[in-house]
Design a protein around this motif. Structure first.
Motif, PDB file in Angstrom:
ATOM      1  N   THR A 165       0.842  -1.209   0.000  1.00 56.79           N
ATOM      2  CA  THR A 165       0.000   0.000   0.000  1.00 56.79           C
ATOM      3  C   THR A 165       0.874   1.255   0.000  1.00 56.79           C
ATOM      4  O   THR A 165       0.611   2.203  -0.748  1.00 56.79           O
ATOM      5  CB  THR A 165      -0.918   0.012   1.242  1.00 56.79           C
ATOM      6  OG1 THR A 165      -1.774  -1.130   1.189  1.00 56.79           O
ATOM      7  CG2 THR A 165      -1.773   1.277   1.282  1.00 56.79           C
ATOM      8  N   ALA A 169       0.780   3.721  -3.134  1.00 59.96           N
ATOM      9  CA  ALA A 169       0.260   5.076  -2.941  1.00 59.96           C
ATOM     10  C   ALA A 169       1.298   6.113  -3.364  1.00 59.96           C
ATOM     11  O   ALA A 169       0.973   7.125  -3.981  1.00 59.96           O
ATOM     12  CB  ALA A 169      -0.132   5.289  -1.484  1.00 59.96           C
ATOM     13  N   SER A 193      -2.603   6.421   3.215  1.00 55.65           N
ATOM     14  CA  SER A 193      -3.111   5.153   2.669  1.00 55.65           C
ATOM     15  C   SER A 193      -2.819   4.003   3.609  1.00 55.65           C
ATOM     16  O   SER A 193      -3.663   3.133   3.816  1.00 55.65           O
ATOM     17  CB  SER A 193      -2.481   4.861   1.304  1.00 55.65           C
ATOM     18  OG  SER A 193      -2.741   5.910   0.427  1.00 55.65           O
ATOM     19  N   ARG A 197      -5.543   1.758   5.625  1.00 51.98           N
ATOM     20  CA  ARG A 197      -5.578   0.321   5.393  1.00 51.98           C
ATOM     21  C   ARG A 197      -5.415  -0.472   6.693  1.00 51.98           C
ATOM     22  O   ARG A 197      -6.158  -1.405   6.950  1.00 51.98           O
ATOM     23  CB  ARG A 197      -4.480  -0.054   4.405  1.00 51.98           C
ATOM     24  CG  ARG A 197      -4.429  -1.489   4.106  1.00 51.98           C
ATOM     25  CD  ARG A 197      -4.249  -1.769   2.633  1.00 51.98           C
ATOM     26  NE  ARG A 197      -4.690  -3.123   2.392  1.00 51.98           N
ATOM     27  CZ  ARG A 197      -5.561  -3.485   1.496  1.00 51.98           C
ATOM     28  NH1 ARG A 197      -6.105  -2.585   0.716  1.00 51.98           N
ATOM     29  NH2 ARG A 197      -5.907  -4.737   1.361  1.00 51.98           N
TER      30      ARG A 197
END
Ligand code: MN
Length: 352
Positions: A165, A169, A193, A197
């Protein structure tokens, strides 16, 4: 009871102003021993001088009042460690700002300079990641394209999600334009992000992120955690990132030598990372001037804790192809037991 001191006498003896003493009373930091019910004058005991001087010193080093109140309620030993903790935070914040200031100064000076003879460099790169020989899963992520080189070392139950992630991102947030602005925005995007998450199920998961963004002449660094960037230039190896670890902090404070740190039981403990904890997520951002002939290595701790600097130098020097260097680096980490996941990126900058 010893003779009480008037607020004026007490102020002179402590170097605090009567106004500050009234404020500390209102904030319950330092209550007078007696307040005259008629005149409202405040009186203090000589025994309170120590406490007042402590408050004055803590103010002088910049501690916020709320934190001083906490410290005043602690035993001297606990207070000492709280002051040390405050100072560590202040210094690391300062170091992050110093990097940014340097980058800003460089950027502003460049704007006034005619860039004569600045040549674009070409970039060649290779990526490798491996589970290692001990861990059940690979939670590291490694990525490279013409604009971005990145490694991320995920930890916790959903560490793998966190690491990809962060890199994903960062990658989608990159755009054309001013490198420093872009880095700042991309770092925020990556942090948010990851938080979104892993924040759903806060379980201590998170990730490091160490990335270089390539503009054609300059490299922008985004860095948080204990993955590293090494630069091989003119045969010499430089580590251009600073580990955000407990042991590195202790080395910086002179409490530990680098040799002792290598075998310290807490050497993997991070003081900063992208996690669901909002307080420890400030990345280092930095602009770096690239030169023709530079070779860069980005790697997670699964590589740099088990492969010696000399071996890094010899592998980075001897291979003209980044692919071969990556393959040998991963093989070396596994040859040393492969105790952790391994992620690495090697990039060569050549005159175009
Ligand atoms: Mn690791």
């Amino acid at each position: 009871m010893s003779k009480l001191l008037s607020i004026g006498e007490f102020a002179r003896a402590t170097g605090l102003t009567p106004k500050a003493l009234r404020l500390y009373d209102e904030l319950a930091l330092l209550a007078p021993a007696r307040v005259d019910p008629v005149s409202g004058y405040r009186y203090y005991q000589p025994e309170q001088l120590d406490q007042a001087r402590l408050v004055a010193w803590l103010r002088r080093i910049g501690l916020p009042l709320a934190r001083i109140r906490v410290i005043c309620g602690l035993t001297p030993l606990a207070a000492a460690s709280e002051v040390a903790a405050y100072w560590r935070e202040t210094e690391s914040d300062h170091a992050a700002r110093r990097d940014l200031v340097t980058s800003l100064i460089n950027r502003l000076s460049r704007k006034d300079t005619t860039m004569v003879g600045e040549r674009q460099l070409s970039i060649r790169y290779a990526v490798g990641t491996d589970r290692g020989l001990v861990r059940p899963h690979n939670q590291d992520t490694a990525y490279a394209d013409n604009q971005l080189l990145a490694v991320a070392d995920g930890f916790g139950p959903t560490g793998h999600n966190a690491s990809w992630t962060a890199v994903g991102a960062l990658r989608s947030a990159l755009a054309q334009g001013d490198l420093l602005n872009m880095l700042t925005e991309a770092a925020v995007a990556a942090r948010d992000s990851v938080r979104a998450r892993v924040g759903d199920t806060p379980d201590g998961s998170g990730t490091t992120l160490t990335a270089l963004v390539w503009s054609g002449t300059q490299l922008g660094l985004v860095h948080i955690g204990d993955s590293r960037v090494y630069l091989l230039r003119d045969g010499e190896l430089f580590q251009i990132t600073h580990d955000h670890t407990v042991v590195q902090t202790m080395i910086d404070e002179g409490k530990l030598t680098p040799e002792e740190a290598a075998s310290h039981p807490d050497r993997a403990l991070l003081v900063r990372a992208f996690t669901d904890n909002a307080e420890l997520t400030e990345p280092q951002i930095h602009l770096h001037e690239a030169q023709a002939g530079d070779r860069y290595l980005l790697c997670s701790d699964g590589l740099h804790t088990v492969v010696s600097r000399d071996t890094l130098v010899s592998i980075l020097t001897s291979h003209t192809s980044p692919d071969h260097a990556v393959a040998e680096l991963v093989a070396q980490a596994n040859h040393s037991g492969g105790p952790d996941n391994i992620a690495c990126v090697v990039a060569h900058l050549d005159a175009a």
